[in-house]
Design a protein around this motif. Structure first.
Motif, PDB file in Angstrom:
ATOM      1  N   ASN A  36       9.403  -3.548 -15.980  1.00 52.46           N
ATOM      2  CA  ASN A  36       8.497  -3.244 -14.875  1.00 52.46           C
ATOM      3  C   ASN A  36       9.271  -3.047 -13.579  1.00 52.46           C
ATOM      4  O   ASN A  36      10.376  -3.558 -13.430  1.00 52.46           O
ATOM      5  N   PRO A  37       8.677  -2.327 -12.642  1.00 54.54           N
ATOM      6  CA  PRO A  37       9.339  -2.111 -11.346  1.00 54.54           C
ATOM      7  C   PRO A  37       9.592  -3.428 -10.614  1.00 54.54           C
ATOM      8  O   PRO A  37       8.854  -4.403 -10.772  1.00 54.54           O
ATOM      9  N   LEU A  99       2.494  -5.762   7.481  1.00 53.83           N
ATOM     10  CA  LEU A  99       3.023  -4.756   6.556  1.00 53.83           C
ATOM     11  C   LEU A  99       3.114  -3.404   7.253  1.00 53.83           C
ATOM     12  O   LEU A  99       2.136  -2.929   7.832  1.00 53.83           O
ATOM     13  N   TYR A 100       4.296  -2.783   7.198  1.00 52.14           N
ATOM     14  CA  TYR A 100       4.539  -1.581   7.996  1.00 52.14           C
ATOM     15  C   TYR A 100       4.919  -0.372   7.129  1.00 52.14           C
ATOM     16  O   TYR A 100       4.469   0.726   7.374  1.00 52.14           O
ATOM     17  N   THR A 101       5.782  -0.561   6.132  1.00 55.23           N
ATOM     18  CA  THR A 101       6.056   0.524   5.191  1.00 55.23           C
ATOM     19  C   THR A 101       5.933   0.004   3.762  1.00 55.23           C
ATOM     20  O   THR A 101       6.330  -1.120   3.461  1.00 55.23           O
ATOM     21  N   LEU A 102       5.336   0.834   2.904  1.00 52.77           N
ATOM     22  CA  LEU A 102       5.307   0.583   1.459  1.00 52.77           C
ATOM     23  C   LEU A 102       5.834   1.845   0.809  1.00 52.77           C
ATOM     24  O   LEU A 102       5.207   2.900   0.897  1.00 52.77           O
ATOM     25  N   THR A 103       7.023   1.748   0.196  1.00 52.82           N
ATOM     26  CA  THR A 103       7.664   2.917  -0.389  1.00 52.82           C
ATOM     27  C   THR A 103       7.859   2.711  -1.879  1.00 52.82           C
ATOM     28  O   THR A 103       8.470   1.720  -2.296  1.00 52.82           O
ATOM     29  N   SER A 104       7.328   3.624  -2.686  1.00 56.12           N
ATOM     30  CA  SER A 104       7.671   3.654  -4.111  1.00 56.12           C
ATOM     31  C   SER A 104       8.916   4.512  -4.254  1.00 56.12           C
ATOM     32  O   SER A 104       8.898   5.694  -3.923  1.00 56.12           O
ATOM     33  N   ILE A 105      10.010   3.901  -4.721  1.00 55.49           N
ATOM     34  CA  ILE A 105      11.241   4.659  -4.967  1.00 55.49           C
ATOM     35  C   ILE A 105      11.270   4.895  -6.472  1.00 55.49           C
ATOM     36  O   ILE A 105      11.869   4.138  -7.245  1.00 55.49           O
ATOM     37  N   VAL A 106      10.570   5.959  -6.896  1.00 65.16           N
ATOM     38  CA  VAL A 106      10.238   6.150  -8.308  1.00 65.16           C
ATOM     39  C   VAL A 106      11.470   6.262  -9.206  1.00 65.16           C
ATOM     40  O   VAL A 106      11.502   5.651 -10.277  1.00 65.16           O
ATOM     41  N   PRO A 107      12.509   7.007  -8.825  1.00 68.06           N
ATOM     42  CA  PRO A 107      13.642   7.178  -9.755  1.00 68.06           C
ATOM     43  C   PRO A 107      14.346   5.872 -10.108  1.00 68.06           C
ATOM     44  O   PRO A 107      14.990   5.794 -11.154  1.00 68.06           O
ATOM     45  N   SER A 109      12.590   2.866  -9.947  1.00 66.05           N
ATOM     46  CA  SER A 109      11.532   1.908 -10.281  1.00 66.05           C
ATOM     47  C   SER A 109      11.539   0.697  -9.351  1.00 66.05           C
ATOM     48  O   SER A 109      11.570  -0.448  -9.796  1.00 66.05           O
ATOM     49  N   GLN A 110      11.559   0.986  -8.051  1.00 64.51           N
ATOM     50  CA  GLN A 110      11.459  -0.069  -7.042  1.00 64.51           C
ATOM     51  C   GLN A 110      10.308   0.228  -6.096  1.00 64.51           C
ATOM     52  O   GLN A 110       9.977   1.381  -5.838  1.00 64.51           O
TER      53      GLN A 110
ATOM     54  N   MET B  72       1.964  -2.001 -13.405  1.00 64.31           N
ATOM     55  CA  MET B  72       2.701  -0.796 -13.058  1.00 64.31           C
ATOM     56  C   MET B  72       3.854  -0.604 -14.044  1.00 64.31           C
ATOM     57  O   MET B  72       4.472  -1.574 -14.482  1.00 64.31           O
ATOM     58  N   GLU B  73       4.142   0.658 -14.386  1.00 66.52           N
ATOM     59  CA  GLU B  73       5.231   0.983 -15.303  1.00 66.52           C
ATOM     60  C   GLU B  73       6.445   1.481 -14.513  1.00 66.52           C
ATOM     61  O   GLU B  73       6.293   1.987 -13.392  1.00 66.52           O
ATOM     62  N   ASN B  74       7.610   1.373 -15.121  1.00 73.30           N
ATOM     63  CA  ASN B  74       8.776   2.036 -14.545  1.00 73.30           C
ATOM     64  C   ASN B  74       8.521   3.543 -14.459  1.00 73.30           C
ATOM     65  O   ASN B  74       7.819   4.112 -15.295  1.00 73.30           O
ATOM     66  N   GLY B  75       9.078   4.184 -13.444  1.00 77.32           N
ATOM     67  CA  GLY B  75       9.006   5.644 -13.361  1.00 77.32           C
ATOM     68  C   GLY B  75       7.717   6.197 -12.802  1.00 77.32           C
ATOM     69  O   GLY B  75       7.383   7.368 -13.032  1.00 77.32           O
ATOM     70  N   GLU B  76       6.960   5.396 -12.077  1.00 80.05           N
ATOM     71  CA  GLU B  76       5.754   5.912 -11.426  1.00 80.05           C
ATOM     72  C   GLU B  76       5.623   5.235 -10.068  1.00 80.05           C
ATOM     73  O   GLU B  76       6.186   4.166  -9.831  1.00 80.05           O
ATOM     74  N   SER B  77       4.847   5.883  -9.179  1.00 85.07           N
ATOM     75  CA  SER B  77       4.566   5.284  -7.879  1.00 85.07           C
ATOM     76  C   SER B  77       3.382   4.335  -8.012  1.00 85.07           C
ATOM     77  O   SER B  77       2.668   4.347  -9.022  1.00 85.07           O
ATOM     78  N   THR B  78       3.155   3.527  -6.992  1.00 85.69           N
ATOM     79  CA  THR B  78       2.014   2.613  -7.029  1.00 85.69           C
ATOM     80  C   THR B  78       0.694   3.390  -7.121  1.00 85.69           C
ATOM     81  O   THR B  78      -0.214   2.981  -7.841  1.00 85.69           O
ATOM     82  N   ARG B  79       0.605   4.513  -6.399  1.00 89.45           N
ATOM     83  CA  ARG B  79      -0.624   5.323  -6.455  1.00 89.45           C
ATOM     84  C   ARG B  79      -0.816   5.943  -7.836  1.00 89.45           C
ATOM     85  O   ARG B  79      -1.943   6.000  -8.351  1.00 89.45           O
TER      86      ARG B  79
END
Ligand code: ZN
Ligand code: ZN
Lengths: 185, 185
Positions: A36-37, A99-107, A109-110, B72-79
């Motif tokens: 999981n991320p 909370l100010y930024t929420l970033t999905s760093i998909v490549p 998985s963070q 949530m799975e690896n390789g996807e955004s939260t949305r």
């Protein structure tokens, strides 16, 4: 992952019954191991018109400047994680986390959460993973020496929002590899 | 965790050099295995004055109503995770996702993100982990049959905010075991 962390047997990689993507499944005990991320939490500490930044002593991006942030641990809230990382890396205490930024760093998985926070006092110093801690005004931010794109984004958002006097959540999805190397400004 | 998932050797549980809390460390290859919180993402799908809920077919809380959400799975955004769970559990499509609740559920090391979303159409049906999907108005929400405290919170926030016409982020930290059993209203 090659072995089951419960029984030590080998795992296979296939789609479990009722699932829709391959997982590591233990050949002996049958345990399904999910990946999981991970969540990174940190602060953008503000003191008067200045921002606190940390100079990294570890890879990646050793020698570049960043906001205090790190992996969230089990048994803490996101806000506690952000304040703990600020204490560990900058020996700095913060309040009023928002909370100010929420970033999905998909490549990779963070998910990165950055909290806007008030720096309580000037008793800060280099802590874990850090060689230097300094306050920077908008004019002195080392834009060419920032460690990560997400940090650059957070600082840009902040100085733009400060002109308007409102600091809404910035929700960003990065789907292409961001690289760790920010472009020159 | 008893075995290293890289080499299959036994692990010990102690504080690594330079760290401040115990980790599982491989006795053979030295790998440090970190345990981190997991992220649950889901939607609060709105259609006119109604909310879409799913009746759970799996434990915990089988037979109780919930918002579509899951790990949530690896390789996807939260949305993407929130929309995917909505599609999988309710066969429902959503748009205009806006982060609405962020809850740290500290005792179980989970973070739950619920997105306020527009339900695109009425072509929904029971999907994975679900026996029934229905739209509920504020008057018909089954308050006594909701699966989780976080779901109850999200619905309460929504109906309160709807009266004001603004839907700010609700950031909640649950430090005591929430239990999976909501109190009777
Ligand atoms: Zn096993
Ligand atoms: Zn090992």
């Amino acid at each position: 992952m090659k072995y089951c962390n419960l029984c030590g047997s080998t795992v296979r990689f296939e789609i479990p019954a009722g699932d829709n993507r391959p997982r590591h499944i233990c050949n002996e005990c049958g345990e399904i191991h999910y990946l999981n991320p991970k969540v990174v939490a940190g602060c953008l500490p503000v003191y008067e018109d200045k921002i606190l930044l940390c100079k990294r002593s570890i890879e990646p991006r050793v020698g570049y400047w960043t906001l205090p942030a790190g992996f969230m641990e089990n048994g803490e809230s996101t806000r506690q994680a952000a304040a703990r990382e600020t204490l560990e890396e900058a020996n700095a205490r913060v309040s009023d986390l928002q909370l100010y930024t929420l970033t999905s760093i998909v490549p990779v998985s963070q998910i990165q959460l950055i909290y806007l926070a008030q720096l309580d006092d000037l008793n800060f110093s280099a802590g874990d993973e850090t060689t230097d801690v300094q306050l920077f005004s908008e004019e002195t931010i080392p834009w060419d020496e920032l460690a990560f794109q997400t940090i650059r984004n957070a600082l840009r958002f902040y100085f733009e929002d400060r002109q308007k006097g409102v600091f809404p959540l910035h929700h960003v999805d990065l789907h292409t590899p961001p690289g760790q190397f920010v472009e020159k400004s």
